[in-house]
Write a protein that holds these residues in place. Structure first.
Motif, PDB file in Angstrom:
ATOM      1  N   GLY A 135       0.820  -1.203   0.000  1.00  0.00           N
ATOM      2  CA  GLY A 135       0.000   0.000   0.000  1.00  0.00           C
ATOM      3  C   GLY A 135       0.858   1.259   0.000  1.00  0.00           C
ATOM      4  O   GLY A 135       0.653   2.174  -0.803  1.00  0.00           O
ATOM      5  N   HIS A 136       1.848   1.298   0.902  1.00  0.00           N
ATOM      6  CA  HIS A 136       2.662   2.509   1.028  1.00  0.00           C
ATOM      7  C   HIS A 136       3.484   2.770  -0.234  1.00  0.00           C
ATOM      8  O   HIS A 136       3.604   3.903  -0.681  1.00  0.00           O
ATOM      9  CB  HIS A 136       3.595   2.392   2.236  1.00  0.00           C
ATOM     10  CG  HIS A 136       2.881   2.420   3.549  1.00  0.00           C
ATOM     11  ND1 HIS A 136       3.365   3.076   4.643  1.00  0.00           N
ATOM     12  CD2 HIS A 136       1.708   1.875   3.946  1.00  0.00           C
ATOM     13  CE1 HIS A 136       2.525   2.942   5.658  1.00  0.00           C
ATOM     14  NE2 HIS A 136       1.511   2.198   5.256  1.00  0.00           N
ATOM     15  N   GLY A 137       4.079   1.713  -0.788  1.00  0.00           N
ATOM     16  CA  GLY A 137       4.919   1.881  -1.976  1.00  0.00           C
ATOM     17  C   GLY A 137       4.104   2.356  -3.169  1.00  0.00           C
ATOM     18  O   GLY A 137       4.506   3.275  -3.896  1.00  0.00           O
ATOM     19  N   LEU A 138       2.945   1.746  -3.363  1.00  0.00           N
ATOM     20  CA  LEU A 138       2.096   2.125  -4.494  1.00  0.00           C
ATOM     21  C   LEU A 138       1.551   3.539  -4.315  1.00  0.00           C
ATOM     22  O   LEU A 138       1.479   4.318  -5.264  1.00  0.00           O
ATOM     23  CB  LEU A 138       0.959   1.115  -4.650  1.00  0.00           C
ATOM     24  CG  LEU A 138       1.416  -0.294  -5.055  1.00  0.00           C
ATOM     25  CD1 LEU A 138       0.313  -1.310  -4.814  1.00  0.00           C
ATOM     26  CD2 LEU A 138       1.860  -0.328  -6.512  1.00  0.00           C
ATOM     27  N   LEU A 169       3.837  10.651  -6.140  1.00  0.00           N
ATOM     28  CA  LEU A 169       5.005  11.196  -6.850  1.00  0.00           C
ATOM     29  C   LEU A 169       4.594  11.658  -8.250  1.00  0.00           C
ATOM     30  O   LEU A 169       4.968  12.746  -8.700  1.00  0.00           O
ATOM     31  CB  LEU A 169       6.080  10.112  -7.001  1.00  0.00           C
ATOM     32  CG  LEU A 169       7.276  10.111  -6.046  1.00  0.00           C
ATOM     33  CD1 LEU A 169       8.169   8.922  -6.368  1.00  0.00           C
ATOM     34  CD2 LEU A 169       8.068  11.394  -6.090  1.00  0.00           C
ATOM     35  N   ALA A 170       3.822  10.817  -8.911  1.00  0.00           N
ATOM     36  CA  ALA A 170       3.425  11.135 -10.284  1.00  0.00           C
ATOM     37  C   ALA A 170       2.347  12.213 -10.311  1.00  0.00           C
ATOM     38  O   ALA A 170       2.421  13.164 -11.077  1.00  0.00           O
ATOM     39  CB  ALA A 170       2.919   9.873 -10.977  1.00  0.00           C
ATOM     40  N   LYS A 171       1.354  12.069  -9.447  1.00  0.00           N
ATOM     41  CA  LYS A 171       0.204  12.973  -9.514  1.00  0.00           C
ATOM     42  C   LYS A 171       0.472  14.316  -8.856  1.00  0.00           C
ATOM     43  O   LYS A 171       0.300  15.357  -9.464  1.00  0.00           O
ATOM     44  CB  LYS A 171      -0.991  12.280  -8.847  1.00  0.00           C
ATOM     45  CG  LYS A 171      -2.144  13.200  -8.457  1.00  0.00           C
ATOM     46  CD  LYS A 171      -3.373  12.951  -9.298  1.00  0.00           C
ATOM     47  CE  LYS A 171      -4.438  14.025  -9.182  1.00  0.00           C
ATOM     48  NZ  LYS A 171      -4.902  14.292  -7.837  1.00  0.00           N
ATOM     49  N   ILE A 224       9.065   6.499 -13.038  1.00  0.00           N
ATOM     50  CA  ILE A 224       8.942   5.919 -11.699  1.00  0.00           C
ATOM     51  C   ILE A 224       8.660   4.426 -11.843  1.00  0.00           C
ATOM     52  O   ILE A 224       7.855   4.025 -12.698  1.00  0.00           O
ATOM     53  CB  ILE A 224       7.764   6.565 -10.925  1.00  0.00           C
ATOM     54  CG1 ILE A 224       7.929   8.085 -10.864  1.00  0.00           C
ATOM     55  CG2 ILE A 224       7.634   5.974  -9.527  1.00  0.00           C
ATOM     56  CD1 ILE A 224       6.664   8.825 -10.486  1.00  0.00           C
ATOM     57  N   ALA A 225       9.332   3.621 -11.023  1.00  0.00           N
ATOM     58  CA  ALA A 225       9.026   2.186 -11.003  1.00  0.00           C
ATOM     59  C   ALA A 225       8.778   1.732  -9.572  1.00  0.00           C
ATOM     60  O   ALA A 225       9.398   2.231  -8.634  1.00  0.00           O
ATOM     61  CB  ALA A 225      10.178   1.388 -11.603  1.00  0.00           C
ATOM     62  N   VAL A 226       7.853   0.796  -9.421  1.00  0.00           N
ATOM     63  CA  VAL A 226       7.657   0.108  -8.147  1.00  0.00           C
ATOM     64  C   VAL A 226       8.127  -1.327  -8.358  1.00  0.00           C
ATOM     65  O   VAL A 226       7.626  -2.014  -9.253  1.00  0.00           O
ATOM     66  CB  VAL A 226       6.168   0.119  -7.724  1.00  0.00           C
ATOM     67  CG1 VAL A 226       5.988  -0.668  -6.432  1.00  0.00           C
ATOM     68  CG2 VAL A 226       5.655   1.535  -7.557  1.00  0.00           C
ATOM     69  N   VAL A 232       3.400   4.987 -14.152  1.00  0.00           N
ATOM     70  CA  VAL A 232       4.305   4.286 -13.234  1.00  0.00           C
ATOM     71  C   VAL A 232       4.424   2.826 -13.672  1.00  0.00           C
ATOM     72  O   VAL A 232       3.409   2.178 -13.950  1.00  0.00           O
ATOM     73  CB  VAL A 232       3.777   4.370 -11.793  1.00  0.00           C
ATOM     74  CG1 VAL A 232       4.597   3.491 -10.864  1.00  0.00           C
ATOM     75  CG2 VAL A 232       3.772   5.810 -11.309  1.00  0.00           C
ATOM     76  N   ASP A 233       5.660   2.308 -13.742  1.00  0.00           N
ATOM     77  CA  ASP A 233       5.854   0.891 -14.045  1.00  0.00           C
ATOM     78  C   ASP A 233       5.773   0.082 -12.757  1.00  0.00           C
ATOM     79  O   ASP A 233       6.587   0.273 -11.852  1.00  0.00           O
ATOM     80  CB  ASP A 233       7.234   0.667 -14.685  1.00  0.00           C
ATOM     81  CG  ASP A 233       7.240   1.062 -16.156  1.00  0.00           C
ATOM     82  OD1 ASP A 233       6.172   1.421 -16.679  1.00  0.00           O
ATOM     83  OD2 ASP A 233       8.324   1.003 -16.772  1.00  0.00           O
ATOM     84  N   ILE A 234       4.801  -0.808 -12.680  1.00  0.00           N
ATOM     85  CA  ILE A 234       4.691  -1.695 -11.528  1.00  0.00           C
ATOM     86  C   ILE A 234       5.257  -3.049 -11.947  1.00  0.00           C
ATOM     87  O   ILE A 234       4.672  -3.737 -12.782  1.00  0.00           O
ATOM     88  CB  ILE A 234       3.230  -1.821 -11.067  1.00  0.00           C
ATOM     89  CG1 ILE A 234       2.714  -0.449 -10.632  1.00  0.00           C
ATOM     90  CG2 ILE A 234       3.105  -2.831  -9.940  1.00  0.00           C
ATOM     91  CD1 ILE A 234       1.219  -0.373 -10.494  1.00  0.00           C
TER      92      ILE A 234
END
Lengths: 93, 416
Positions: free
Chosen positions: B41-44, B50-52, B59-61, B198-200
C-alpha cells in the motif's frame, strides 16, 4: 513453542518473558570516550536477523533464570538453550 | 478506463467484454528517476503521489512477489487518527482526511466505511488519559467524542458493561474512523499510479544496492541491474533485511502479529470497538465475519504465523467484553510481520547514503497511514525535504532523545 530449559526441562514459552537480541549481554563500558555513541547503538539498533537468532528469555513464571535461546526466526525452531549466566561468563562479562 | 455505474450497466448488457487489465505488467527499463522498493500500500501510494502531486515521471515500483501480497492484505483494515503526541497526530489526521476523499481520487471502490471507532474506558485513570487524548485530537483538527456508559449501552447493548473486574465506564469515540477494504487500497493505488505511467514490476526482488562513493546509483534485482537517481525503500516487515544490503542496522525488530476472522454472522457490530483493559479490537466485515486481533506474539519472527498462547489471550479479551461471542467459531487466522520500532512510531527519512531513502517501522499501525505515508514519502523523495506532518519521523530521534513513544514503554519493541 517449547523451550528446553537447561535445568527444568521442556517448558512452554508462555512461562517466559522475551527481552530481545542476546547481544544485550554486551553492555558497553561507560568510561570509554565513544560511550555515548556505543550506548545509542546498544540501546536502539538491532541486527534483526532472519534465520538463527540468539535471544534473551526470562523464566518469569518459573525459576526466574535468564536464558540465551538460539532460535530460527523464520521457522521458530529452537536449536539451543543455555543459561545466560554461563554464556556471559564465557564471553568474559 | 474510468469506472462508473454507467460503465457497469453498459458492460452487463454487452457481455462484459470491455473490461481491460487494471494495470500493465511491464518489463523494467534499464533506468528510472525513482525506484520504490516494495509494492504494498505505502509503496504504491508513494508512486501515485510522486506522479500525480509532485509531477515526477520515470517511476518504477519493484515488488518481490505480487502487489498487495504483504501487510496491506494482512491487516484488520481499521482507519483512525486517535493519537496523542504532536509528532503523530497531525500525520494520522492528514491520513484520515486523505481516506475520506480516496475513492473519488482513485476512481476505485475501496469500500471506505466511516462506521466509527470506540475505545472503551474501564477505570477513572483511563478516562483521564482518554480525555487528554481526545483533547489532543481536537487540537489537531480531528474529531473526538467522550461517551458515557449509558450512551454506550444504548448503542452497543451486547457489551458486558458490568464486568466485575473491568466494568465499562465510558469510551472515547472517533466517529470518522472506520474500516476500508484493504486489498482494494493496493489495487486502487496500483491502477491509478499505472494510469500516470508508473511501471509496476512484480516478481522482481531487489538483491542488492549499488553504492558508489556514498551515492546509491541503482539496485540489483532478479531481473538485472536497474539504474536510478532516487531509491526509496518501502518494505515494512522486512526493512532490516533490505537495508542490511546497504550496510545499515535499523532501530527495528520484526515481530509477528496475528489476526482472526470468525464465521459470517448477521450484522451485529456497527463499528470498531477496542477493549481498554486488555488488547482486543474488533469490527465486522461486510461479508459478516468478525475481524479481530490483539497483541503481537512478542518475539522476533519472520514466519508470518504465530503461536497459540496469543490466540488464547486475544479470544479471552474478546469474551471479556462480548460474552455473546462464546459460540462463534473462528474461521481463519493468519500472521503478518511488523517492523516494530524502538519507540512505536515510524521512520520516513533520508539515509546516510545519498539517493537512498527509507520508509518503515510502522509497528502494527501501517494500514491507516497508507495515504499519508505515500504522500509524505513522495514529498521527501521529490523535494528532499520532509513533509510538515512527518518532520518527527527521523532516524536521529533516538540519539537526540526525541522519541515519539505513545505508550511510554521505552526501547522495548515488543511492548509498543
Amino acid at each position: 513453542m517449547i523451550i528446553n530449559h537447561p535445568l527444568l526441562g521442556p517448558r512452554d514459552s508462555s512461562e517466559f518473558v522475551y527481552l530481545g537480541d542476546a547481544n544485550l549481554i554486551n553492555r558497553p563500558n561507560w568510561q570509554e570516550d565513544s560511550a555515548v555513541r556505543q550506548f545509542v547503538d546498544y540501546g536502539y539498533l538491532r541486527d534483526n536477523t532472519a534465520g538463527l537468532h540468539r535471544e534473551l528469555w526470562f523464566h518469569e513464571y518459573g525459576d526466574r533464570s535468564w536464558l540465551v535461546v538460539t532460535r530460527d526466526t523464520v521457522s521458530h525452531e529452537i536449536k539451543e538453550v543455555r543459561l545466560a549466566s554461563d554464556v556471559a561468563t564465557e564471553e568474559g562479562r | 478506463m474510468k469506472y462508473s455505474g454507467f460503465k457497469i450497466i453498459k458492460e452487463a448488457l454487452t457481455g462484459h467484454r470491455g473490461w481491460g487489465p487494471a494495470w500493465r505488467s511491464p518489463d523494467p527499463s534499464s533506468e528510472y528517476d525513482y525506484i520504490i522498493i516494495g509494492g504494498g500500500g505505502h509503496g504504491l501510494a508513494t508512486a501515485y503521489y510522486l506522479a500525480k502531486e509532485f509531477k515526477q515521471s520515470k517511476i518504477a515500483v519493484l515488488e518481490k512477489g505480487w502487489i498487495g501480497g504483504g501487510n496491506v492484505g494482512r491487516n484488520t483494515t481499521i482507519i483512525r487518527s486517535n493519537y496523542l503526541l504532536d509528532g503523530n497526530e497531525p500525520f494520522y489526521e492528514f491520513s484520515l482526511k486523505l481516506w475520506e476523499g480516496l475513492e473519488k481520487e482513485l476512481n476505485y471502490n475501496a469500500m471506505v466505511s466511516q462506521r466509527g471507532i470506540l475505545n472503551l474506558i474501564h477505570s477513572d485513570a483511563q478516562r483521564d488519559a482518554f480525555i487528554r487524548r481526545g483533547n489532543a485530537m481536537l487540537l489537531n483538527g480531528a474529531d473526538a467524542d467522550l461517551l458515557s456508559k449509558e450512551q454506550i449501552q444504548k448503542r452497543y447493548p451486547f457489551l458486558n458493561t458490568d464486568n466485575a473486574r473491568f466494568p465499562v465506564k465510558g469510551g472515547l469515540a472517533q466517529h470518522r474512523g472506520g474500516t476500508v477494504r484493504h486489498d482494494a487500497v493496493a489495487w486502487g493505488y496500483a491502477r491509478a499510479a499505472d494510469s500516470y505511467g508508473v511501471d509496476i514490476v512484480q516478481n522482481c526482488e531487489v538483491t542488492g544496492f549499488k553504492i558508489e562513493k556514498g551515492i546509491c546509483v541503482g539496485v540489483d534485482t532478479t531481473k538485472g541491474f536497474i539504474k536510478a537517481k532516487t531509491v526509496g525503500a518501502c518494505v515494512a516487515g522486512s526493512s532490516s533485511r533490505l537495508m542490511q544490503m546497504a550496510g545499515m542496522r535499523l532501530p527495528i525488530e520484526s515481530h509477528v502479529l496475528q489476526a482472526f476472522v470468525s464465521e459470517g454472522l448477521k450484522p451485529i457490530l456497527p463499528g470498531v470497538i477496542t477493549f481498554g483493559a486488555g488488547h482486543f479490537y474488533c469490527s465486522q466485515s461486510d461479508k459478516g465475519g468478525l475481524v479481530f486481533g490483539g497483541d503481537i506474539d512478542g518475539y522476533n519472527s519472520y514466519a508470518q504465523r504465530g503461536n497459540l498462547p496469543v490466540v488464547e489471550d486475544v479470544c479471552e479479551g474478546g469474551m471479556a467484553i462480548f460474552p455473546m461471542l462464546g459460540r462463534v467459531r473462528l474461521l481463519r487466522m493468519w500472521g503478518g510481520i511488523m517492523d516494530m520500532s524502538m519507540d512505536g512510531s515510524p521512520i520516513i527519512d533520508k539515509t546516510d547514503i545519498s539517493g537512498l531513502y527509507f520508509n518503515g517501522g510502522w509497528c502494527y499501525g501501517g494500514f491507516k497511514a497508507t495515504p499519508a505515508s505515500g504522500w509524505v514519502y513522495a514529498h521527501l523523495l521529490a523535494t528532499k525535504e520532509p513533509h510538515k506532518t512527518a518532520r518527527s519521523f527521523r532516524f536521529d530521534r533516538f540519539s537526540k532523545g526525541l522519541m515519539i513513544d505513545e505508550k511510554g514503554m521505552g526501547n522495548q519493541p515488543n511492548l509498543h
